[in-house]
Design a protein around this motif. Structure first.
Motif, PDB file in Angstrom:
ATOM      1  N   LYS A 171      -8.851   6.154  13.736  1.00 37.04           N
ATOM      2  CA  LYS A 171     -10.237   7.084  13.109  1.00 37.04           C
ATOM      3  C   LYS A 171     -10.777   6.279  11.750  1.00 37.04           C
ATOM      4  N   PRO A 172     -11.766   6.066  11.061  1.00 36.38           N
ATOM      5  CA  PRO A 172     -12.405   6.071  10.354  1.00 36.38           C
ATOM      6  C   PRO A 172     -11.346   5.978   9.276  1.00 36.38           C
ATOM      7  N   LEU A 173     -11.186   5.481   8.286  1.00 40.62           N
ATOM      8  CA  LEU A 173     -10.882   6.217   6.860  1.00 40.62           C
ATOM      9  C   LEU A 173     -11.925   6.352   5.636  1.00 40.62           C
ATOM     10  N   ASN A 174     -11.095   7.251   5.199  1.00 36.88           N
ATOM     11  CA  ASN A 174     -12.807   7.999   4.529  1.00 36.88           C
ATOM     12  C   ASN A 174     -12.978   6.680   2.771  1.00 36.88           C
ATOM     13  N   PRO A 175     -14.058   5.973   3.138  1.00 38.68           N
ATOM     14  CA  PRO A 175     -14.829   4.835   2.456  1.00 38.68           C
ATOM     15  C   PRO A 175     -14.673   5.141   1.045  1.00 38.68           C
ATOM     16  N   LEU A 176     -14.636   6.542   0.460  1.00 35.83           N
ATOM     17  CA  LEU A 176     -14.295   6.328  -0.910  1.00 35.83           C
ATOM     18  C   LEU A 176     -13.302   6.470  -1.809  1.00 35.83           C
ATOM     19  N   LEU A 177     -11.838   6.779  -0.364  1.00 35.81           N
ATOM     20  CA  LEU A 177     -10.645   6.330  -0.847  1.00 35.81           C
ATOM     21  C   LEU A 177     -10.175   4.961  -0.155  1.00 35.81           C
ATOM     22  N   HIS A 178     -10.587   3.884   0.409  1.00 35.78           N
ATOM     23  CA  HIS A 178     -10.285   3.304   0.519  1.00 35.78           C
ATOM     24  C   HIS A 178     -11.118   1.667  -0.334  1.00 35.78           C
ATOM     25  N   ILE A 227       0.916  -1.533  -0.127  1.00 34.40           N
ATOM     26  CA  ILE A 227       0.227   0.332   0.295  1.00 34.40           C
ATOM     27  C   ILE A 227       1.187   0.960   0.150  1.00 34.40           C
ATOM     28  N   LYS A 228       2.978   1.217   0.818  1.00 32.62           N
ATOM     29  CA  LYS A 228       2.902   2.048   0.419  1.00 32.62           C
ATOM     30  C   LYS A 228       3.191   2.981  -1.099  1.00 32.62           C
ATOM     31  N   GLN A 229       3.091   1.961  -1.728  1.00 29.24           N
ATOM     32  CA  GLN A 229       2.678   1.922  -3.712  1.00 29.24           C
ATOM     33  C   GLN A 229       1.944   3.439  -3.633  1.00 29.24           C
ATOM     34  N   TYR A 230       0.499   2.865  -3.224  1.00 32.12           N
ATOM     35  CA  TYR A 230       0.007   3.286  -3.083  1.00 32.12           C
ATOM     36  C   TYR A 230      -0.380   5.137  -2.494  1.00 32.12           C
ATOM     37  N   LEU A 231       0.623   4.879  -1.699  1.00 27.67           N
ATOM     38  CA  LEU A 231       0.951   6.804  -1.084  1.00 27.67           C
ATOM     39  C   LEU A 231       1.569   7.689  -1.212  1.00 27.67           C
ATOM     40  N   GLU A 232       2.352   6.850  -2.036  1.00 24.29           N
ATOM     41  CA  GLU A 232       3.871   8.319  -1.957  1.00 24.29           C
ATOM     42  C   GLU A 232       4.157   8.310  -3.430  1.00 24.29           C
ATOM     43  N   ILE A 290      -6.844  16.457  -4.131  1.00 26.04           N
ATOM     44  CA  ILE A 290      -5.839  16.814  -3.285  1.00 26.04           C
ATOM     45  C   ILE A 290      -5.097  15.997  -1.532  1.00 26.04           C
ATOM     46  N   LEU A 291      -6.387  17.295  -1.037  1.00 28.01           N
ATOM     47  CA  LEU A 291      -6.500  17.412   0.383  1.00 28.01           C
ATOM     48  C   LEU A 291      -7.200  16.388   1.051  1.00 28.01           C
ATOM     49  N   ALA A 292      -7.927  15.455   0.286  1.00 30.09           N
ATOM     50  CA  ALA A 292      -8.380  14.308   0.602  1.00 30.09           C
ATOM     51  C   ALA A 292      -7.553  12.782   0.399  1.00 30.09           C
ATOM     52  N   PHE A 293      -6.924  13.126  -0.529  1.00 30.13           N
ATOM     53  CA  PHE A 293      -5.924  12.075  -0.615  1.00 30.13           C
ATOM     54  C   PHE A 293      -4.677  12.524   0.770  1.00 30.13           C
ATOM     55  N   GLU A 294      -4.437  13.635   1.134  1.00 28.74           N
ATOM     56  CA  GLU A 294      -3.779  13.345   2.248  1.00 28.74           C
ATOM     57  C   GLU A 294      -3.903  13.460   3.543  1.00 28.74           C
ATOM     58  N   ASN A 295      -4.755  13.405   3.498  1.00 26.17           N
ATOM     59  CA  ASN A 295      -5.937  13.656   4.878  1.00 26.17           C
ATOM     60  C   ASN A 295      -6.202  11.346   5.112  1.00 26.17           C
ATOM     61  N   TYR A 296      -6.024  10.750   3.652  1.00 23.33           N
ATOM     62  CA  TYR A 296      -6.259   9.935   3.632  1.00 23.33           C
ATOM     63  C   TYR A 296      -4.527   8.692   3.755  1.00 23.33           C
ATOM     64  N   VAL A 297      -3.798   9.574   3.519  1.00 25.39           N
ATOM     65  CA  VAL A 297      -3.005   9.183   4.221  1.00 25.39           C
ATOM     66  C   VAL A 297      -2.257   9.274   5.445  1.00 25.39           C
ATOM     67  N   MET A 332      -6.504   7.460  -7.593  1.00 25.16           N
ATOM     68  CA  MET A 332      -6.055   9.383  -7.092  1.00 25.16           C
ATOM     69  C   MET A 332      -4.423   9.326  -6.599  1.00 25.16           C
ATOM     70  N   SER A 333      -4.081   8.146  -6.856  1.00 24.75           N
ATOM     71  CA  SER A 333      -2.563   7.972  -6.761  1.00 24.75           C
ATOM     72  C   SER A 333      -1.777   8.250  -7.780  1.00 24.75           C
ATOM     73  N   ILE A 334      -2.444   8.165  -8.990  1.00 26.05           N
ATOM     74  CA  ILE A 334      -1.563   7.349 -10.389  1.00 26.05           C
ATOM     75  C   ILE A 334      -1.624   9.337 -10.543  1.00 26.05           C
ATOM     76  N   LEU A 335      -3.075  10.291 -10.276  1.00 24.45           N
ATOM     77  CA  LEU A 335      -3.276  11.551 -10.298  1.00 24.45           C
ATOM     78  C   LEU A 335      -2.543  12.450  -9.487  1.00 24.45           C
ATOM     79  N   ILE A 336      -2.378  11.874  -8.486  1.00 28.13           N
ATOM     80  CA  ILE A 336      -1.981  13.384  -7.994  1.00 28.13           C
ATOM     81  C   ILE A 336       0.154  13.337  -8.101  1.00 28.13           C
ATOM     82  N   SER A 337       0.190  11.805  -9.347  1.00 28.87           N
ATOM     83  CA  SER A 337       1.754  13.033  -9.538  1.00 28.87           C
ATOM     84  C   SER A 337       1.892  13.156 -10.817  1.00 28.87           C
TER      85      SER A 337
END
Lengths: 93, 93
Positions: free
Chosen positions: B3-10, A88-93, B78-85, B18-23
């Motif tokens: 803490k609960p995980l954002n279900p939309l991202l989990h 999952i770290k592959q997904y997070l960075e 981006i904010l949601a992803f960072e928060n999920y991480v 999202m991981s692809i798009l973030i970079s």
DNA sequence: TAAACTAGTTTATATTATAAACCAAATTTA
DNA sequence: TAAATTTGGTTTATAATATAAACTAGTTTA
């Protein structure tokens, strides 16, 4: 290519249970109940699934006349968890 | 307490997208198809869900007479992803 | 002795992810 | 040039999942 995530561990509750157990010798049902805030029914089911995969061991005893369910992680479980973390770290960075 | 995980991202696929798009500034449908190895139908549906939450923007155009779907992440995404991480790291260590 | 509590399990439901089937247009092949 | 195939997706159907609600069995309290 993104590597697939172990579906047994990519579940909020099961991951939470494993996360609790990875740093503890063992945990009681009620401890998991408090730490995860999931329902008892949901916990009961997810514990069984983890047990079926041999990721955890479940011991059922009594304490002060009340049933006591104690759970601990296995070697197989530790390896699976560590592998999930790597993936999952592959997904997070 | 975990803490609960954002279900939309989990979700493996949505997290992967999202991981692809973030970079990346943007990604084409086919790029996501190759990177995730999910089916086109599954990708189509998960893109819609991410769009509905305003985590991504979807642009539909044509290139060489063929439809071209281009996707990009939003500020909200981006904010949601960072928060999920941040949240899932609590589970991983 | 009836109500409430402990410690769970089982059953039912609603949501989800996923794949299969489908569609329209463009291109290739026979 | 008509049929088959490919491209780039969407829609529909299904199987799996997570979750909550209902239930069980024994214990304590009022």
């Amino acid at each position: 290519m993104l590597k697939p995530l172990n579906p047994l561990l990519h579940s909020q509750l099961r991951l939470g249970i494993m996360s609790i157990l990875i740093s503890l010798d063992s945990a009681e049902f009620n401890h998991i109940l408090k730490e995860t805030a999931a329902s008892k029914g949901n916990i009961s089911i997810q514990l069984k699934k983890l047990q079926k995969a041999k990721y955890i061991k479940i011991k059922k005893t009594f304490r002060n006349k009340y049933p006591l369910t104690t759970v601990s992680i296995t070697k197989v479980g530790i390896l699976a968890f560590e592998n999930y973390v790597k993936t999952i770290k592959q997904y997070l960075e």
